[in-house]
Design an enzyme around this catalytic site. Structure first.
Site, PDB file in Angstrom:
ATOM      1  N   GLU A   1     -26.347  14.729  -3.196  1.00 20.01           N
ATOM      2  CA  GLU A   1     -27.760  14.917  -2.815  1.00 20.01           C
ATOM      3  C   GLU A   1     -28.685  14.098  -3.713  1.00 20.01           C
ATOM      4  O   GLU A   1     -29.813  13.782  -3.327  1.00 20.01           O
ATOM      5  CB  GLU A   1     -28.157  16.396  -2.827  1.00 20.01           C
ATOM      6  CG  GLU A   1     -28.230  17.019  -4.204  1.00 20.01           C
ATOM      7  CD  GLU A   1     -28.665  18.495  -4.186  1.00 20.01           C
ATOM      8  OE1 GLU A   1     -29.608  18.822  -3.452  1.00 20.01           O
ATOM      9  OE2 GLU A   1     -28.038  19.300  -4.905  1.00 20.01           O
TER      10      GLU A   1
ATOM     11  N   GLY B   1      -4.319  -9.439 -12.028  1.00 18.41           N
ATOM     12  CA  GLY B   1      -4.585 -10.056 -10.738  1.00 18.41           C
ATOM     13  C   GLY B   1      -3.328 -10.236  -9.909  1.00 18.41           C
ATOM     14  O   GLY B   1      -2.209 -10.029 -10.386  1.00 18.41           O
TER      15      GLY B   1
ATOM     16  N   CYS C   1      -1.686   1.772  -2.899  1.00 18.17           N
ATOM     17  CA  CYS C   1      -2.670   2.840  -2.662  1.00 18.17           C
ATOM     18  C   CYS C   1      -2.080   4.261  -2.693  1.00 18.17           C
ATOM     19  O   CYS C   1      -2.613   5.141  -3.377  1.00 18.17           O
ATOM     20  CB  CYS C   1      -3.333   2.679  -1.297  1.00 18.17           C
ATOM     21  SG  CYS C   1      -3.353   1.025  -0.598  1.00 18.17           S
TER      22      CYS C   1
ATOM     23  N   GLU D   1      -7.260   1.784 -13.165  1.00 17.91           N
ATOM     24  CA  GLU D   1      -6.646   2.951 -12.523  1.00 17.91           C
ATOM     25  C   GLU D   1      -5.410   3.420 -13.291  1.00 17.91           C
ATOM     26  O   GLU D   1      -5.236   4.618 -13.547  1.00 17.91           O
ATOM     27  CB  GLU D   1      -6.265   2.614 -11.074  1.00 17.91           C
ATOM     28  CG  GLU D   1      -7.481   2.452 -10.172  1.00 17.91           C
ATOM     29  CD  GLU D   1      -7.155   2.243  -8.703  1.00 17.91           C
ATOM     30  OE1 GLU D   1      -8.059   2.421  -7.877  1.00 17.91           O
ATOM     31  OE2 GLU D   1      -5.999   1.883  -8.381  1.00 17.91           O
TER      32      GLU D   1
ATOM     33  N   LYS E   1      -0.105   5.395  -5.952  1.00 19.57           N
ATOM     34  CA  LYS E   1      -1.143   5.383  -7.000  1.00 19.57           C
ATOM     35  C   LYS E   1      -2.056   6.597  -6.881  1.00 19.57           C
ATOM     36  O   LYS E   1      -2.343   7.274  -7.859  1.00 19.57           O
ATOM     37  CB  LYS E   1      -1.922   4.076  -6.880  1.00 19.57           C
ATOM     38  CG  LYS E   1      -3.082   3.857  -7.820  1.00 19.57           C
ATOM     39  CD  LYS E   1      -4.386   4.446  -7.385  1.00 19.57           C
ATOM     40  CE  LYS E   1      -4.907   4.105  -6.037  1.00 19.57           C
ATOM     41  NZ  LYS E   1      -5.439   2.781  -5.862  1.00 19.57           N
TER      42      LYS E   1
ATOM     43  N   GLY F   1      -8.738  -5.743 -16.865  1.00 16.78           N
ATOM     44  CA  GLY F   1      -9.894  -4.854 -16.757  1.00 16.78           C
ATOM     45  C   GLY F   1     -10.324  -4.687 -15.318  1.00 16.78           C
ATOM     46  O   GLY F   1     -11.453  -4.312 -15.040  1.00 16.78           O
TER      47      GLY F   1
ATOM     48  N   HIS G   1     -27.146  20.983  -0.799  1.00 14.37           N
ATOM     49  CA  HIS G   1     -27.281  21.568  -2.124  1.00 14.37           C
ATOM     50  C   HIS G   1     -26.248  22.660  -2.345  1.00 14.37           C
ATOM     51  O   HIS G   1     -26.014  23.438  -1.419  1.00 14.37           O
ATOM     52  CB  HIS G   1     -28.699  22.132  -2.260  1.00 14.37           C
ATOM     53  CG  HIS G   1     -28.999  22.607  -3.633  1.00 14.37           C
ATOM     54  ND1 HIS G   1     -29.177  21.741  -4.691  1.00 14.37           N
ATOM     55  CD2 HIS G   1     -29.140  23.855  -4.130  1.00 14.37           C
ATOM     56  CE1 HIS G   1     -29.421  22.437  -5.780  1.00 14.37           C
ATOM     57  NE2 HIS G   1     -29.405  23.727  -5.464  1.00 14.37           N
TER      58      HIS G   1
ATOM     59  N   CYS H   1       0.827  -1.212   0.000  1.00 12.43           N
ATOM     60  CA  CYS H   1       0.000   0.000   0.000  1.00 12.43           C
ATOM     61  C   CYS H   1       0.859   1.259   0.000  1.00 12.43           C
ATOM     62  O   CYS H   1       0.649   2.172  -0.793  1.00 12.43           O
ATOM     63  CB  CYS H   1      -0.925  -0.022   1.213  1.00 12.43           C
ATOM     64  SG  CYS H   1      -2.035   1.371   1.288  1.00 12.43           S
TER      65      CYS H   1
ATOM     66  N   TYR I   1      -9.214  -3.512 -11.071  1.00 10.98           N
ATOM     67  CA  TYR I   1      -8.862  -2.272 -10.376  1.00 10.98           C
ATOM     68  C   TYR I   1      -7.595  -1.634 -10.958  1.00 10.98           C
ATOM     69  O   TYR I   1      -7.580  -0.467 -11.313  1.00 10.98           O
ATOM     70  CB  TYR I   1      -8.543  -2.578  -8.915  1.00 10.98           C
ATOM     71  CG  TYR I   1      -9.673  -2.746  -7.951  1.00 10.98           C
ATOM     72  CD1 TYR I   1     -10.031  -1.712  -7.104  1.00 10.98           C
ATOM     73  CD2 TYR I   1     -10.334  -3.956  -7.821  1.00 10.98           C
ATOM     74  CE1 TYR I   1     -11.028  -1.857  -6.147  1.00 10.98           C
ATOM     75  CE2 TYR I   1     -11.333  -4.115  -6.870  1.00 10.98           C
ATOM     76  CZ  TYR I   1     -11.676  -3.065  -6.035  1.00 10.98           C
ATOM     77  OH  TYR I   1     -12.657  -3.216  -5.100  1.00 10.98           O
TER      78      TYR I   1
END
Ligand code: FAD
Ligand code: NDP
Length: 455
Positions: A444, A261, A48, A181, A51, A175, A439, A43, A177
């Site tokens: 919302e 993978g 993470c 990314e 990246k 295809g 808003h 990570c 994560y």
């Protein structure tokens, strides 16, 4: 004399291992953590964090283009890959230091080197033998590279962060994560990107509307996404790498990323000799308390889970520490609920999701109601961007419970975190409807969806 030098020896100083070591040491346990590479694991070093930093870098490309609609005159911006790499490396080194300080501050010993289990209570690191009452395997995972001709010419995500030179033409295989990314990031940074996915959709485990919508949005950014495409062969030629696809199509590239993978790191750590059982995916098989088939050996994080995400690894670590050394004063022992784990894919635009996909909800609940909206975000009324947002709710018709929240659009990860709490609390659609919106935001829309989708 105590038979053991340590109460806990942790193999692997990544997200799960460091959290377990630190928490156990804070409770007064004698802890050592063995790390062969850099503290922080995947990570922090090649996952993470770098990246996300690169994703921020890539978003500037859109920001410069969109600024003109808001009155800003930006002279032709120029991207410097070397600066980004150097700044990222500096930040990661700082984080490595923080991890070291946290472990030392908690009283854990850090042992540098490759660790192997020598017996059910001993970890061998070089010449050193660490005797432990409990051993935790937190060795993470490694990229899986398919066995095709020329695969050795391709790289994995581990090599993408320091690539030199910047790849002008990048082919991304996969295809999931990482493929999505990195395709988005390198496209944003200026590469010409071709993404090849073997199946008929990207993010194949996600809600189908999300997959299709994201594919169309990524296409708008200039990524050449090819579905049902398989690489057959890669060869090196004078002008770069040359790919032949299964249908005979040809492609040239400066770099080929296999994002196909990851597999659990279970090799060369002594598991076979000890009889530690693996499951059918090659992950360490554990019980509800992360105990392996050898009672003194535990495993968590990517090496054993089928949810390879950092917050899952750290949550498992805290549950294990409570189980082995007792919960925090006045608190119940923690356990991990694997239901409704939210997740984000940091594509451009990003994806955020929690709960059941429409397909899975139909299988589980039978009668489900779908609410869906697709729109141009307010920002893009002036920015000139054609990017659109998709939001979708999946509701169990019988109980009115919202069982799936899905989004493709700006800040999807930030927005979905809060909705994950609502789902875990069992929020109904009526509760969503009675919640006042903020808003003007995109979020919302999730509380103003009134009409079910008609397909
Ligand atoms: P790791 O963090 O992989 O740590 C394992 C450590 O063990 C490594 O440091 C390794 O060097 C060490 N080790 C292995 N064997 C030995 C040994 N025998 N002796 C000593 N040390 C050893 N997850 C998210 O939640 N969000 C994201 O945005 C995200 N982005 C990602 C992007 C990429 C490109 C990748 C590859 C992963 C991403 N992940 C993300 C997944 C996340 O990084 C992992 O789920 C997480 O790091 C798992 O933690 P871990 O402790 O199980 O293993
Ligand atoms: P994924 O499982 O997400 O995707 C793997 C992709 O490779 C799929 O598209 C799959 O196709 C394809 N594939 C698998 N085998 C082959 C093959 N032999 N030839 C061609 N294509 C193949 O894995 P990643 O490597 O992208 O990421 C690993 C894990 O890391 C993720 O599951 C996630 O948990 C974690 N991660 C999390 C991130 C986040 O939280 N934002 C970011 C990055 C990683 P098919 O769809 O047909 O199966």
């Amino acid at each position: 004399m105590d038979r053991f030098d340590f109460d806990l020896v942790v193999l692997g100083g990544g997200s799960g291992g460091v959290r377990a070591a630190r928490m156990a040491a804070q409770r007064g346990a004698r802890v050592a953590v063995v790390e062969a590479a850099a503290l922080g694991g995947t990570c922090v070093n090649v996952g993470c964090i770098p990246k996300k930093l690169y994703s921020y870098a890539a978003h500037y490309a859109e920001a410069f283009e969109e600024a003109a609609g808001f009155g800003w005159q930006v002279e032709a911006p120029r991207f410097d890959w070397a600066t980004l790499k150097a700044n990222r490396a500096r930040e990661i080194t700082r984080l490595n230091g923080i991890y070291r300080d946290l472990l030392k501050g908690a009283g854990a010993e850090i042992v540098a080197g490759w660790g192997q289990l020598a017996d059910p209570h001993t970890v061998q690191v070089g010449e050193r033998r660490l005797r432990a009452q409990h051993i935790l395997i937190a060795t993470g995972g490694t990229p899986f590279m398919p066995d095709i001709a020329g695969a050795e010419l391709a790289i994995s995500s581990d090599q993408m962060f320091d690539l030199d030179p910047f790849p002008k033409r990048l082919v991304v295989v996969g295809g999931g994560y990482i493929a999505c990314e990195f395709a988005s990031i390198f496209r944003g940074l200026g590469a010409q990107v071709t993404q090849l996915q073997r199946g008929g959709r990207i993010l194949s485990a996600f809600d189908e509307d999300i997959s299709r919508f994201l594919a169309s949005e990524m296409g708008k950014t200039g990524i050449d996404l090819q579905l049902n495409a398989q690489v057959e062969r890669i060869v090196r030629q004078a002008k770069g790498l040359h790919l032949t696809l299964a249908d005979g199509a040809l492609l040239d590239a400066d770099a080929v990323l296999f994002a196909t993978g990851r597999r659990p790191n279970t090799a060369n750590i002594g598991l076979e000799a000890l009889g530690v059982q693996l499951d059918e995916d090659g992950a360490v098989a554990v019980d509800a308390h992360y105990r392996s088939s050898v009672p003194s050996v535990f495993a968590l994080g990517d090496v054993s889970t089928d949810m390879p995400l950092t917050p899952v690894a750290t949550a498992e670590a805290m549950a294990l520490v409570d189980h082995l050394f007792g919960p925090l004063p006045g608190k119940p022992a923690r356990s991990v609920s694997y239901e409704n784990i939210p997740t984000a894919v940091f594509t451009h635009p990003p994806v955020g999701t929690v709960g059941y996909t429409e397909e899975a909800a139909r299988r589980k609940f039978g009668d489900v109601t779908i609410f869906r909206t697709e729109f141009k975000p307010l920002k893009h009324t002036l920015s000139g961007s054609s990017e659109r947002t998709l939001m979708k709710l999946v509701v169990d018709a019988e109980t009115d419970r919202v069982v799936g929240v899905h989004m493709v659009g700006m800040d999807a990860g930030e927005i979905l975190q809060g909705f994950a709490v609502a789902l875990r609390a069992g929020a109904t659609k009526a509760l969503f409807d009675s919640t006042i919106g903020i808003h003007p935001t995109a979020a919302e829309e999730f509380v103003t969806l009134r009409e079910p989708a008609v397909d």
